[in-house]
Design an enzyme around this catalytic site. Structure first.
Site, PDB file in Angstrom:
ATOM      1  CB  ALA A 151      -0.882   0.005   1.234  1.00 29.95           C
ATOM      2  CE1 TYR A 246     -10.297   1.706  -0.989  1.00 38.02           C
ATOM      3  CE2 TYR A 246     -11.250   0.086  -2.465  1.00 38.02           C
ATOM      4  CZ  TYR A 246     -10.208   0.511  -1.662  1.00 38.02           C
ATOM      5  OH  TYR A 246      -9.076  -0.255  -1.555  1.00 38.02           O
TER       6      TYR A 246
HETATM    7  P1  NAD Z   1      -0.189  -1.223   5.304  1.00 41.60           P
HETATM    8  O1  NAD Z   1       0.061   0.218   5.130  1.00 41.60           O
HETATM    9  O2  NAD Z   1      -0.385  -1.749   6.688  1.00 41.60           O
HETATM   10  O3  NAD Z   1       1.011  -2.089   4.657  1.00 41.60           O
HETATM   11  C1  NAD Z   1       1.660  -1.732   3.480  1.00 41.60           C
HETATM   12  C2  NAD Z   1       2.984  -2.454   3.350  1.00 41.60           C
HETATM   13  O4  NAD Z   1       3.578  -2.004   2.128  1.00 41.60           O
HETATM   14  C3  NAD Z   1       4.011  -2.142   4.450  1.00 41.60           C
HETATM   15  O5  NAD Z   1       4.744  -3.305   4.748  1.00 41.60           O
HETATM   16  C4  NAD Z   1       4.939  -1.121   3.791  1.00 41.60           C
HETATM   17  O6  NAD Z   1       6.259  -1.097   4.304  1.00 41.60           O
HETATM   18  C5  NAD Z   1       4.934  -1.640   2.376  1.00 41.60           C
HETATM   19  N1  NAD Z   1       5.337  -0.653   1.371  1.00 41.60           N
HETATM   20  C6  NAD Z   1       4.735   0.509   1.013  1.00 41.60           C
HETATM   21  N2  NAD Z   1       5.422   1.099   0.007  1.00 41.60           N
HETATM   22  C7  NAD Z   1       6.460   0.289  -0.300  1.00 41.60           C
HETATM   23  C8  NAD Z   1       7.511   0.319  -1.260  1.00 41.60           C
HETATM   24  N3  NAD Z   1       7.640   1.300  -2.147  1.00 41.60           N
HETATM   25  N4  NAD Z   1       8.403  -0.698  -1.249  1.00 41.60           N
HETATM   26  C9  NAD Z   1       8.302  -1.721  -0.370  1.00 41.60           C
HETATM   27  N5  NAD Z   1       7.328  -1.813   0.544  1.00 41.60           N
HETATM   28  C10 NAD Z   1       6.419  -0.828   0.582  1.00 41.60           C
HETATM   29  O7  NAD Z   1      -1.419  -1.552   4.365  1.00 41.60           O
HETATM   30  P2  NAD Z   1      -2.595  -2.631   4.340  1.00 41.60           P
HETATM   31  O8  NAD Z   1      -3.841  -1.940   4.733  1.00 41.60           O
HETATM   32  O9  NAD Z   1      -2.198  -3.896   5.006  1.00 41.60           O
HETATM   33  O10 NAD Z   1      -2.722  -2.855   2.763  1.00 41.60           O
HETATM   34  C11 NAD Z   1      -2.161  -3.941   2.069  1.00 41.60           C
HETATM   35  C12 NAD Z   1      -3.065  -4.278   0.893  1.00 41.60           C
HETATM   36  O11 NAD Z   1      -4.340  -4.686   1.386  1.00 41.60           O
HETATM   37  C13 NAD Z   1      -3.337  -3.073  -0.035  1.00 41.60           C
HETATM   38  O12 NAD Z   1      -3.398  -3.525  -1.358  1.00 41.60           O
HETATM   39  C14 NAD Z   1      -4.726  -2.623   0.409  1.00 41.60           C
HETATM   40  O13 NAD Z   1      -5.428  -1.931  -0.593  1.00 41.60           O
HETATM   41  C15 NAD Z   1      -5.368  -3.961   0.723  1.00 41.60           C
HETATM   42  N6  NAD Z   1      -6.564  -3.904   1.580  1.00 41.60           N
HETATM   43  C16 NAD Z   1      -6.572  -3.167   2.725  1.00 41.60           C
HETATM   44  C17 NAD Z   1      -7.740  -3.111   3.488  1.00 41.60           C
HETATM   45  C18 NAD Z   1      -7.807  -2.303   4.762  1.00 41.60           C
HETATM   46  O14 NAD Z   1      -8.912  -2.073   5.274  1.00 41.60           O
HETATM   47  N7  NAD Z   1      -6.681  -1.888   5.308  1.00 41.60           N
HETATM   48  C19 NAD Z   1      -8.874  -3.838   3.093  1.00 41.60           C
HETATM   49  C20 NAD Z   1      -8.808  -4.615   1.949  1.00 41.60           C
HETATM   50  C21 NAD Z   1      -7.645  -4.633   1.180  1.00 41.60           C
END
Ligand code: NAD
Length: 405
Positions: A151, A246
């Site tokens: 993300a 969204y």
């Molecule tokens: P998060 O912010 O907790 O985690 C993101 C991760 O990406 C972290 O480990 C961060 O270090 C890494 N990251 C970001 N930029 C980077 C880069 N350039 N290089 C390497 N690592 C990088 O986010 P999350 O909420 O766990 O989201 C993860 C996925 O899940 C996303 O695709 C998001 O859309 C999806 N998602 C999230 C939710 C929610 O409610 N949070 C719901 C459904 C789906």
């Protein structure tokens, strides 16, 4: 230094090393207890022998990526490699929570005799893909699963040096909805102006499937994918109320691209009998979700409803269910009519959505939030940065460079 939580516009500027270790430890303990005692009977027993043994998690330091890493390592005893982008600590500045989480998790993994290591860097960069590939070659030979859980707000194109930024905006028309100020609980009306055309394109470039595809095609070319290899990336759909910002907005276009990429990848992976999936996950409080307009209000209402109905899950339980009952359950991986895995099924059930909608109708501009679980949102937001744990003495002087055992 004394490390206090500092939040600016829903972004936490600090993280607590011992608190982040506690955050990781609680997830690990839940998974261990669930496997040993099956105390939460909402979940089927996993079949650890079906689980992957060598796993790469891109974005594995926080949120869904970290939880998938924990589930793979603790249930399936998998060796795991994480790729994430972190700020390291200095004597007077805290690290990102992901840095602390990673130190804490990798220590636990070693104690449990499973391999765990990380490549810290920009996952979009080819050099980082090469480093991860070299580590896979040396430690594993090949991988059984790649979890793609990035993300990111931006991506730098290495060929052109252009920076692409992802935004969360509606397309064509402005979006107006109620929102909550997390610090005061006050409801206000938010208007988000529509994206410019280039912002749609940029968001797809950052959060769509292109980089996921680049990871897979590079690792396949290097012959680092095992027979029967699987890969999964994460998406979100959510309620109709948030569609304009969204699902039908800029990020929704990126998620559509991600979903199309899964179909393409499954075809590309035929030589190793591989499969690519998008899993649609539930809304939870993560660093990424807290900054999306309207989402804190929706989450506060959703948490109230799901907790009251005994359906609440956080990212640990979501990933536990994804691995045990979807990716590595009995028979074929269950998917919806569009080929997506759904672990947002409890969130999206009619009874939950109708109850959220009723609560939403009770919110009024200029009044305090009524009937939601804003405290739950605030607690989770604190926890993901290592704050809000009774077991931690936040008045103690700590070195931000050290995660104590
Ligand atoms: P998060 O912010 O907790 O985690 C993101 C991760 O990406 C972290 O480990 C961060 O270090 C890494 N990251 C970001 N930029 C980077 C880069 N350039 N290089 C390497 N690592 C990088 O986010 P999350 O909420 O766990 O989201 C993860 C996925 O899940 C996303 O695709 C998001 O859309 C999806 N998602 C999230 C939710 C929610 O409610 N949070 C719901 C459904 C789906």
């Amino acid at each position: 230094m004394i490390i206090a939580q500092k939040v600016l516009r829903n972004v936490s500027l600090t993280a607590h090393p011992q608190g982040c270790a506690e955050y990781v430890c609680q997830q690990v303990e839940w998974v261990k207890r669930q496997v040993a005692q099956h105390m939460d009977n909402r979940y089927a027993n996993p079949n650890p022998s079906a689980f992957p043994k060598r796993v790469l998690v891109v974005g594995g330091s926080t949120g869904y990526g970290l939880s998938s890493r924990i589930v793979a390592a603790i249930v399936g005893k998998a060796g795991t490699i994480n790729v994430s982008f972190e700020r390291e600590p200095t004597e007077h500045k805290t690290a990102t929570p992901g840095w602390y989480n990673t130190i804490a998790f990798e220590r636990i993994a070693r104690k449990n005799n499973v391999f765990a290591a990380s490549v810290f860097g920009d996952a979009y960069a080819h050099a980082v893909k090469e480093s991860a590939a070299a580590m896979i070659k040396k430690e594993f030979g090949s991988i059984d699963l790649l979890v793609y859980s990035l993300a990111s707000p931006l991506r730098v194109d290495e060929k052109t040096n252009r920076t692409y930024r992802s935004v969360i905006k509606p397309i064509e028309t402005a979006y107006e909805a109620l929102s909550v100020d997390v610090s005061t609980g006050m409801i206000s009306r938010t208007v988000v102006e529509p994206a410019e055309d280039s912002q749609v394109e940029e968001t797809v470039k950052v959060m769509g499937g292109e980089d996921w595809q680049q990871w897979i095609s590079y690792l396949q070319q290097e012959q680092l994918l095992s027979e029967g290899f699987k890969t999964v990336a994460f998406s979100y759909i959510g309620p109709e109320l948030t569609y304009p910002i969204y699902r039908n907005g800029t990020i929704g276009k990126a998620k559509e691209h991600l979903e199309q990429t899964a179909i393409q990848l499954t075809s590309d992976l035929s030589s190793v009998r591989g499969q690519a999936f998008v899993a649609v996950n539930k809304a939870i409080v993560t660093r990424a979700s807290a900054v999306i307009p309207v989402v804190p209000l929706y989450i506060a209402l959703l948490y109230r409803v799901m907790k009251d109905k005994g359906l609440h899950e956080d990212c640990t339980q979501q990933m536990y269910r994804l691995f045990s009952e979807r990716l590595y359950g009995v028979g074929n991986v269950p998917v919806d009519s569009q080929g997506r895995i759904r672990v947002d099924d409890w969130e999206m059930s009619a009874e939950v959505q109708q109850a959220v909608s009723r609560l939403w109708d009770n919110q009024h501009e200029g009044s305090l939030i009524t009937g939601g679980d804003l405290d739950g949102f605030i607690q989770d937001y604190a926890n993901i940065h290592g704050f809000g744990y009774d077991s931690i003495d936040y008045s103690a002087d700590v070195d931000p460079r050290i995660v104590e055992e």
